[in-house]
Motif scaffolding. Structure first.
Motif, PDB file in Angstrom:
ATOM      1  N   ALA A 159       3.801   7.097   2.281  1.00 53.37           N
ATOM      2  CA  ALA A 159       4.663   6.088   2.897  1.00 53.37           C
ATOM      3  C   ALA A 159       4.272   4.710   2.388  1.00 53.37           C
ATOM      4  CB  ALA A 159       4.557   6.142   4.417  1.00 53.37           C
ATOM      5  N   ASN A 160       5.245   3.827   2.334  1.00 55.83           N
ATOM      6  CA  ASN A 160       4.990   2.444   1.944  1.00 55.83           C
ATOM      7  C   ASN A 160       4.517   1.657   3.160  1.00 55.83           C
ATOM      8  OD1 ASN A 160       5.861   3.085  -0.610  1.00 55.83           O
ATOM      9  ND2 ASN A 160       7.904   2.223  -0.345  1.00 55.83           N
ATOM     10  N   VAL A 161       3.370   1.033   3.018  1.00 56.09           N
ATOM     11  CA  VAL A 161       2.769   0.274   4.119  1.00 56.09           C
ATOM     12  C   VAL A 161       2.527  -1.155   3.650  1.00 56.09           C
ATOM     13  CG1 VAL A 161       0.820   0.103   5.712  1.00 56.09           C
ATOM     14  CG2 VAL A 161       1.658   2.354   5.004  1.00 56.09           C
ATOM     15  N   ARG A 162       2.784  -2.083   4.547  1.00 56.58           N
ATOM     16  CA  ARG A 162       2.568  -3.498   4.245  1.00 56.58           C
ATOM     17  C   ARG A 162       1.568  -4.058   5.253  1.00 56.58           C
ATOM     18  NH1 ARG A 162       8.024  -6.617   4.259  1.00 56.58           N
ATOM     19  NH2 ARG A 162       8.090  -5.589   6.294  1.00 56.58           N
ATOM     20  N   ILE A 163       0.549  -4.748   4.743  1.00 53.30           N
ATOM     21  CA  ILE A 163      -0.470  -5.341   5.605  1.00 53.30           C
ATOM     22  C   ILE A 163      -0.540  -6.840   5.337  1.00 53.30           C
ATOM     23  CG2 ILE A 163      -2.955  -5.504   6.050  1.00 53.30           C
ATOM     24  CD1 ILE A 163      -3.173  -2.542   5.634  1.00 53.30           C
ATOM     25  N   MET A 168       4.578  -0.503  -7.105  1.00 53.67           N
ATOM     26  CA  MET A 168       4.992   0.381  -6.020  1.00 53.67           C
ATOM     27  C   MET A 168       6.044   1.380  -6.509  1.00 53.67           C
ATOM     28  SD  MET A 168       4.318   1.061  -2.839  1.00 53.67           S
ATOM     29  CE  MET A 168       3.803  -0.342  -1.842  1.00 53.67           C
ATOM     30  N   LEU A 169       6.961   0.922  -7.341  1.00 50.21           N
ATOM     31  CA  LEU A 169       7.975   1.820  -7.899  1.00 50.21           C
ATOM     32  C   LEU A 169       7.338   2.878  -8.796  1.00 50.21           C
ATOM     33  CD1 LEU A 169      10.794  -0.762  -8.748  1.00 50.21           C
ATOM     34  CD2 LEU A 169      10.785   0.914  -6.895  1.00 50.21           C
ATOM     35  N   VAL A 170       6.275   2.493  -9.489  1.00 45.62           N
ATOM     36  CA  VAL A 170       5.536   3.470 -10.304  1.00 45.62           C
ATOM     37  C   VAL A 170       4.898   4.520  -9.403  1.00 45.62           C
ATOM     38  CG1 VAL A 170       3.557   3.804 -11.835  1.00 45.62           C
ATOM     39  CG2 VAL A 170       5.115   1.884 -12.218  1.00 45.62           C
ATOM     40  N   LYS A 171       4.281   4.069  -8.308  1.00 47.93           N
ATOM     41  CA  LYS A 171       3.628   4.995  -7.388  1.00 47.93           C
ATOM     42  C   LYS A 171       4.644   5.891  -6.675  1.00 47.93           C
ATOM     43  CE  LYS A 171      -0.432   2.078  -6.516  1.00 47.93           C
ATOM     44  NZ  LYS A 171      -1.396   3.052  -7.083  1.00 47.93           N
ATOM     45  N   GLU A 172       5.854   5.380  -6.481  1.00 43.72           N
ATOM     46  CA  GLU A 172       6.905   6.184  -5.852  1.00 43.72           C
ATOM     47  C   GLU A 172       7.495   7.199  -6.822  1.00 43.72           C
ATOM     48  OE1 GLU A 172       9.755   3.408  -4.421  1.00 43.72           O
ATOM     49  OE2 GLU A 172       8.676   2.976  -2.561  1.00 43.72           O
ATOM     50  N   GLY A 173       7.246   7.004  -8.116  1.00 41.70           N
ATOM     51  CA  GLY A 173       7.800   7.904  -9.116  1.00 41.70           C
ATOM     52  C   GLY A 173       9.151   7.469  -9.640  1.00 41.70           C
ATOM     53  N   VAL A 174       9.614   6.305  -9.211  1.00 38.62           N
ATOM     54  CA  VAL A 174      10.896   5.789  -9.698  1.00 38.62           C
ATOM     55  C   VAL A 174      10.774   5.372 -11.162  1.00 38.62           C
ATOM     56  CG1 VAL A 174      12.658   4.002  -9.381  1.00 38.62           C
ATOM     57  CG2 VAL A 174      11.533   5.028  -7.385  1.00 38.62           C
ATOM     58  N   ILE A 175       9.615   4.801 -11.515  1.00 35.29           N
ATOM     59  CA  ILE A 175       9.311   4.426 -12.897  1.00 35.29           C
ATOM     60  C   ILE A 175       8.209   5.348 -13.408  1.00 35.29           C
ATOM     61  CG2 ILE A 175       8.450   2.589 -14.407  1.00 35.29           C
ATOM     62  CD1 ILE A 175       9.602   0.566 -12.467  1.00 35.29           C
ATOM     63  N   VAL A 176       8.350   5.800 -14.632  1.00 32.46           N
ATOM     64  CA  VAL A 176       7.371   6.722 -15.218  1.00 32.46           C
ATOM     65  C   VAL A 176       5.995   6.066 -15.265  1.00 32.46           C
ATOM     66  CG1 VAL A 176       6.731   8.052 -17.257  1.00 32.46           C
ATOM     67  CG2 VAL A 176       9.138   7.848 -16.605  1.00 32.46           C
ATOM     68  N   ASN A 177       4.992   6.791 -14.802  1.00 30.49           N
ATOM     69  CA  ASN A 177       3.621   6.274 -14.778  1.00 30.49           C
ATOM     70  C   ASN A 177       2.977   6.463 -16.151  1.00 30.49           C
ATOM     71  OD1 ASN A 177       1.135   5.308 -14.098  1.00 30.49           O
ATOM     72  ND2 ASN A 177       0.624   6.943 -12.665  1.00 30.49           N
ATOM     73  N   ASN A 178       3.347   5.577 -17.051  1.00 27.63           N
ATOM     74  CA  ASN A 178       2.807   5.594 -18.405  1.00 27.63           C
ATOM     75  C   ASN A 178       1.985   4.331 -18.615  1.00 27.63           C
ATOM     76  OD1 ASN A 178       3.129   4.647 -21.415  1.00 27.63           O
ATOM     77  ND2 ASN A 178       3.408   6.879 -21.447  1.00 27.63           N
ATOM     78  N   LYS A 179       0.761   4.491 -19.088  1.00 29.19           N
ATOM     79  CA  LYS A 179      -0.151   3.351 -19.212  1.00 29.19           C
ATOM     80  C   LYS A 179       0.425   2.247 -20.082  1.00 29.19           C
ATOM     81  CE  LYS A 179      -4.913   2.147 -20.439  1.00 29.19           C
ATOM     82  NZ  LYS A 179      -6.223   2.655 -20.929  1.00 29.19           N
ATOM     83  N   ASN A 180       1.027   2.607 -21.195  1.00 26.13           N
ATOM     84  CA  ASN A 180       1.587   1.594 -22.101  1.00 26.13           C
ATOM     85  C   ASN A 180       2.741   0.840 -21.450  1.00 26.13           C
ATOM     86  OD1 ASN A 180      -0.203   2.264 -24.172  1.00 26.13           O
ATOM     87  ND2 ASN A 180       1.156   3.853 -24.983  1.00 26.13           N
ATOM     88  N   ILE A 181       3.596   1.584 -20.740  1.00 24.16           N
ATOM     89  CA  ILE A 181       4.732   0.949 -20.068  1.00 24.16           C
ATOM     90  C   ILE A 181       4.249  -0.014 -18.991  1.00 24.16           C
ATOM     91  CG2 ILE A 181       6.721   1.378 -18.575  1.00 24.16           C
ATOM     92  CD1 ILE A 181       7.162   4.000 -20.043  1.00 24.16           C
ATOM     93  N   VAL A 182       3.263   0.440 -18.224  1.00 21.94           N
ATOM     94  CA  VAL A 182       2.725  -0.390 -17.138  1.00 21.94           C
ATOM     95  C   VAL A 182       2.084  -1.657 -17.689  1.00 21.94           C
ATOM     96  CG1 VAL A 182       1.014  -0.506 -15.287  1.00 21.94           C
ATOM     97  CG2 VAL A 182       2.400   1.556 -15.574  1.00 21.94           C
ATOM     98  N   GLN A 183       1.292  -1.521 -18.734  1.00 26.47           N
ATOM     99  CA  GLN A 183       0.613  -2.687 -19.299  1.00 26.47           C
ATOM    100  C   GLN A 183       1.602  -3.674 -19.920  1.00 26.47           C
ATOM    101  OE1 GLN A 183      -2.430  -1.152 -21.935  1.00 26.47           O
ATOM    102  NE2 GLN A 183      -3.924  -1.004 -20.270  1.00 26.47           N
ATOM    103  N   LYS A 184       2.651  -3.170 -20.535  1.00 26.35           N
ATOM    104  CA  LYS A 184       3.671  -4.064 -21.097  1.00 26.35           C
ATOM    105  C   LYS A 184       4.390  -4.827 -19.984  1.00 26.35           C
ATOM    106  CE  LYS A 184       4.601  -1.516 -25.378  1.00 26.35           C
ATOM    107  NZ  LYS A 184       5.601  -0.703 -26.136  1.00 26.35           N
ATOM    108  N   ALA A 185       4.659  -4.128 -18.886  1.00 31.19           N
ATOM    109  CA  ALA A 185       5.301  -4.789 -17.744  1.00 31.19           C
ATOM    110  C   ALA A 185       4.376  -5.848 -17.151  1.00 31.19           C
ATOM    111  CB  ALA A 185       5.671  -3.754 -16.685  1.00 31.19           C
ATOM    112  N   GLU A 186       3.102  -5.520 -17.038  1.00 33.31           N
ATOM    113  CA  GLU A 186       2.128  -6.494 -16.537  1.00 33.31           C
ATOM    114  C   GLU A 186       2.081  -7.718 -17.443  1.00 33.31           C
ATOM    115  OE1 GLU A 186      -1.106  -3.491 -14.369  1.00 33.31           O
ATOM    116  OE2 GLU A 186      -1.467  -4.245 -16.399  1.00 33.31           O
ATOM    117  N   TRP A 236       0.848  -1.200   0.000  1.00 28.82           N
ATOM    118  CA  TRP A 236       0.000   0.000   0.000  1.00 28.82           C
ATOM    119  C   TRP A 236       0.881   1.246   0.000  1.00 28.82           C
ATOM    120  CZ3 TRP A 236      -3.259   1.354   4.978  1.00 28.82           C
ATOM    121  CH2 TRP A 236      -3.978   2.527   4.761  1.00 28.82           C
ATOM    122  N   ARG A 237       0.722   2.070  -1.012  1.00 20.98           N
ATOM    123  CA  ARG A 237       1.391   3.377  -1.047  1.00 20.98           C
ATOM    124  C   ARG A 237       0.421   4.374  -0.424  1.00 20.98           C
ATOM    125  NH1 ARG A 237       6.326   5.767  -0.877  1.00 20.98           N
ATOM    126  NH2 ARG A 237       6.300   7.805  -1.915  1.00 20.98           N
TER     127      ARG A 237
END
Length: 226
Positions: free
Chosen positions: A141-145, A176-194, A131-132
Protein backbone atom coordinates in the motif's frame (compact mmCIF):
# COMPACT_ATOMS: atom_id res chain seq x y z
CA UNK A 1 23.88 2.66 17.43
CA UNK A 2 21.73 5.16 15.53
CA UNK A 3 23.40 7.25 12.83
CA UNK A 4 21.35 10.31 13.83
CA UNK A 5 18.74 11.08 16.49
CA UNK A 6 16.23 13.89 16.80
CA UNK A 7 13.17 14.83 18.83
CA UNK A 8 10.35 17.37 18.71
CA UNK A 9 11.45 20.99 19.04
CA UNK A 10 8.71 23.25 20.40
CA UNK A 11 8.71 26.80 19.08
CA UNK A 12 7.87 29.46 21.67
CA UNK A 13 5.82 31.58 19.27
CA UNK A 14 3.78 28.59 18.09
CA UNK A 15 3.23 27.51 21.70
CA UNK A 16 1.79 30.92 22.62
CA UNK A 17 -0.50 31.04 19.58
CA UNK A 18 -1.93 27.55 20.06
CA UNK A 19 -2.34 28.11 23.80
CA UNK A 20 -4.38 31.25 23.12
CA UNK A 21 -6.56 29.38 20.61
CA UNK A 22 -7.19 26.53 23.05
CA UNK A 23 -7.96 28.86 25.96
CA UNK A 24 -10.29 30.92 23.79
CA UNK A 25 -12.28 27.83 22.80
CA UNK A 26 -12.42 26.64 26.41
CA UNK A 27 -13.61 30.09 27.51
CA UNK A 28 -16.42 30.05 24.94
CA UNK A 29 -17.35 26.56 26.07
CA UNK A 30 -17.58 27.73 29.70
CA UNK A 31 -19.62 30.80 28.69
CA UNK A 32 -22.16 28.54 26.98
CA UNK A 33 -22.39 26.33 30.07
CA UNK A 34 -22.92 29.38 32.32
CA UNK A 35 -25.57 30.75 29.96
CA UNK A 36 -27.42 27.46 30.12
CA UNK A 37 -27.16 27.37 33.93
CA UNK A 38 -28.55 30.88 34.45
CA UNK A 39 -30.82 31.39 31.44
CA UNK A 40 -31.68 27.88 30.33
CA UNK A 41 -30.33 28.52 26.83
CA UNK A 42 -28.44 25.55 25.44
CA UNK A 43 -26.57 25.45 22.13
CA UNK A 44 -25.26 21.87 21.81
CA UNK A 45 -23.73 22.50 18.38
CA UNK A 46 -21.60 25.37 19.70
CA UNK A 47 -20.59 23.34 22.76
CA UNK A 48 -19.52 20.44 20.59
CA UNK A 49 -17.65 22.74 18.19
CA UNK A 50 -15.64 24.52 20.91
CA UNK A 51 -14.82 21.28 22.70
CA UNK A 52 -13.77 19.62 19.44
CA UNK A 53 -11.47 22.50 18.44
CA UNK A 54 -9.80 22.53 21.86
CA UNK A 55 -9.33 18.74 21.73
CA UNK A 56 -7.88 18.82 18.20
CA UNK A 57 -5.41 21.53 19.20
CA UNK A 58 -4.40 19.43 22.20
CA UNK A 59 -3.92 16.31 20.05
CA UNK A 60 -1.78 18.20 17.54
CA UNK A 61 0.39 19.90 20.16
CA UNK A 62 0.82 17.49 23.07
CA UNK A 63 2.42 14.39 21.44
CA UNK A 64 6.18 14.32 20.91
CA UNK A 65 8.17 12.40 18.33
CA UNK A 66 11.63 10.84 18.36
CA UNK A 67 13.42 10.05 15.10
CA UNK A 68 16.24 7.52 14.72
CA UNK A 69 18.25 6.97 11.55
CA UNK A 70 19.24 3.30 11.79
CA UNK A 71 21.39 1.23 9.44
CA UNK A 72 18.50 -0.35 7.55
CA UNK A 73 15.43 1.66 8.46
CA UNK A 74 14.09 4.97 9.68
CA UNK A 75 12.37 4.75 13.05
CA UNK A 76 9.84 7.28 14.32
CA UNK A 77 8.50 6.92 17.86
CA UNK A 78 5.29 8.72 18.76
CA UNK A 79 4.59 9.50 22.43
CA UNK A 80 0.81 9.91 22.60
CA UNK A 81 -1.34 12.04 24.90
CA UNK A 82 -2.36 8.87 26.74
CA UNK A 83 1.20 8.05 27.79
CA UNK A 84 1.66 5.22 25.30
CA UNK A 85 4.17 4.96 22.47
CA UNK A 86 3.76 3.87 18.88
CA UNK A 87 6.74 2.90 16.74
CA UNK A 88 6.98 3.24 12.96
CA UNK A 89 9.88 1.46 11.25
CA UNK A 90 10.31 2.29 7.56
CA UNK A 91 12.90 0.22 5.64
CA UNK A 92 14.97 2.36 3.30
CA UNK A 93 14.32 0.00 0.39
CA UNK A 94 10.58 0.80 0.63
CA UNK A 95 11.00 4.59 0.64
CA UNK A 96 10.27 6.21 -2.72
CA UNK A 97 11.38 9.67 -1.70
CA UNK A 98 11.38 12.43 0.89
CA UNK A 99 10.42 15.91 -0.24
CA UNK A 100 9.41 19.24 1.25
CA UNK A 101 5.64 19.46 1.66
CA UNK A 102 3.83 21.76 -0.73
CA UNK A 103 0.01 21.98 -0.75
CA UNK A 104 -1.57 20.83 -4.02
CA UNK A 105 -5.11 20.22 -5.22
CA UNK A 106 -4.16 17.17 -7.29
CA UNK A 107 -1.30 14.71 -6.91
CA UNK A 108 0.06 12.00 -9.18
CA UNK A 109 0.19 9.30 -6.51
CA UNK A 110 -2.79 8.17 -4.46
CA UNK A 111 -2.01 7.25 -0.85
CA UNK A 112 -4.12 4.80 1.11
CA UNK A 113 -2.77 5.84 4.50
CA UNK A 114 -1.43 9.16 5.79
CA UNK A 115 0.20 9.78 9.17
CA UNK A 116 1.04 13.14 10.72
CA UNK A 117 4.05 12.34 12.87
CA UNK A 118 4.91 15.90 13.81
CA UNK A 119 3.89 18.38 16.46
CA UNK A 120 2.05 21.54 15.44
CA UNK A 121 4.41 23.39 17.78
CA UNK A 122 7.48 22.42 15.74
CA UNK A 123 8.37 25.28 13.40
CA UNK A 124 10.84 23.37 11.25
CA UNK A 125 10.36 22.29 7.64
CA UNK A 126 7.54 19.82 7.08
CA UNK A 127 8.74 16.80 5.10
CA UNK A 128 6.66 14.23 3.25
CA UNK A 129 7.88 10.64 3.11
CA UNK A 130 6.44 8.49 0.31
CA UNK A 131 6.46 4.85 1.42
CA UNK A 132 5.49 1.78 -0.60
CA UNK A 133 4.74 -0.33 2.46
CA UNK A 134 4.97 -4.11 2.31
CA UNK A 135 2.76 -5.98 4.76
CA UNK A 136 3.40 -9.42 6.21
CA UNK A 137 0.73 -11.06 4.08
CA UNK A 138 2.43 -9.91 0.90
CA UNK A 139 0.09 -7.01 0.17
CA UNK A 140 1.38 -3.50 -0.46
CA UNK A 141 0.00 0.00 0.00
CA UNK A 142 1.07 3.58 -0.59
CA UNK A 143 1.68 5.36 2.70
CA UNK A 144 2.46 9.02 3.28
CA UNK A 145 4.14 10.27 6.45
CA UNK A 146 4.51 13.90 7.46
CA UNK A 147 7.40 14.60 9.81
CA UNK A 148 9.84 17.29 10.91
CA UNK A 149 13.51 16.68 11.57
CA UNK A 150 16.86 18.34 12.09
CA UNK A 151 19.41 18.95 9.35
CA UNK A 152 21.53 16.20 10.88
CA UNK A 153 18.76 13.65 10.33
CA UNK A 154 18.10 14.81 6.76
CA UNK A 155 21.81 14.67 5.95
CA UNK A 156 22.10 11.17 7.42
CA UNK A 157 19.11 10.03 5.35
CA UNK A 158 20.67 11.58 2.25
CA UNK A 159 23.77 9.46 2.78
CA UNK A 160 21.68 6.32 3.16
CA UNK A 161 19.41 7.14 0.21
CA UNK A 162 21.18 9.33 -2.35
CA UNK A 163 18.86 11.12 -4.79
CA UNK A 164 15.79 10.20 -2.73
CA UNK A 165 15.96 12.81 0.05
CA UNK A 166 15.15 16.50 -0.31
CA UNK A 167 14.18 15.91 -3.92
CA UNK A 168 11.34 17.31 -6.06
CA UNK A 169 8.01 15.59 -5.54
CA UNK A 170 8.21 14.38 -9.14
CA UNK A 171 11.20 12.23 -8.21
CA UNK A 172 9.27 10.55 -5.40
CA UNK A 173 6.31 10.05 -7.76
CA UNK A 174 8.54 8.37 -10.33
CA UNK A 175 10.09 6.05 -7.76
CA UNK A 176 6.66 5.17 -6.40
CA UNK A 177 5.44 4.27 -9.90
CA UNK A 178 8.49 2.04 -10.28
CA UNK A 179 7.69 0.31 -6.99
CA UNK A 180 4.06 -0.10 -8.07
CA UNK A 181 5.22 -1.77 -11.27
CA UNK A 182 3.73 0.89 -13.52
CA UNK A 183 7.24 1.73 -14.78
CA UNK A 184 9.75 -1.03 -15.49
CA UNK A 185 12.29 -1.33 -12.68
CA UNK A 186 15.39 -1.03 -14.82
CA UNK A 187 18.50 0.52 -13.30
CA UNK A 188 19.45 2.44 -16.44
CA UNK A 189 15.94 3.82 -16.89
CA UNK A 190 15.74 4.88 -13.25
CA UNK A 191 19.13 6.58 -13.29
CA UNK A 192 18.33 8.45 -16.50
CA UNK A 193 15.08 9.67 -14.96
CA UNK A 194 16.93 10.75 -11.83
CA UNK A 195 19.44 12.62 -13.98
CA UNK A 196 16.67 14.50 -15.81
CA UNK A 197 14.49 15.29 -12.80
CA UNK A 198 17.34 16.22 -10.46
CA UNK A 199 19.30 17.94 -13.25
CA UNK A 200 22.47 16.04 -12.41
CA UNK A 201 24.97 14.37 -14.74
CA UNK A 202 24.39 10.63 -15.06
CA UNK A 203 27.95 9.99 -13.90
CA UNK A 204 27.27 11.85 -10.65
CA UNK A 205 24.11 9.83 -10.05
CA UNK A 206 26.01 6.58 -10.52
CA UNK A 207 28.89 7.72 -8.30
CA UNK A 208 26.59 8.78 -5.45
CA UNK A 209 24.67 5.52 -5.49
CA UNK A 210 27.88 3.49 -5.64
CA UNK A 211 29.28 5.41 -2.66
CA UNK A 212 26.11 4.78 -0.67
CA UNK A 213 26.24 1.09 -1.55
CA UNK A 214 29.88 0.85 -0.49
CA UNK A 215 29.17 2.62 2.81
CA UNK A 216 26.28 0.27 3.45
CA UNK A 217 28.55 -2.71 2.91
CA UNK A 218 31.13 -1.32 5.33
CA UNK A 219 28.48 -0.74 8.00
CA UNK A 220 27.19 -4.28 7.56
CA UNK A 221 30.71 -5.62 7.94
CA UNK A 222 31.30 -3.62 11.11
CA UNK A 223 28.02 -4.83 12.56
CA UNK A 224 28.97 -8.43 11.78
CA UNK A 225 32.35 -7.98 13.48
CA UNK A 226 30.64 -6.74 16.62
Amino acid sequence: MSLAVDTTKRNKKYTIVYTIVALFCIALFVVNIVRYYYFGVLDPVALFFYAMIAWIVYLRCKPTYDIYVERKFLKIVKHTVFGTTKVYEIPYREIAGIFSYQPKLMRTIKFRYSYRLNSALDARTLWTLAWRRQFEGGSEANVRIYFKASKQVIDALSEKMPNRVNVPEEMADFNMLVKEGVIVNNKNIVQKAESQILEKPLEQIEAEEKAASDNGGKETGKAADK
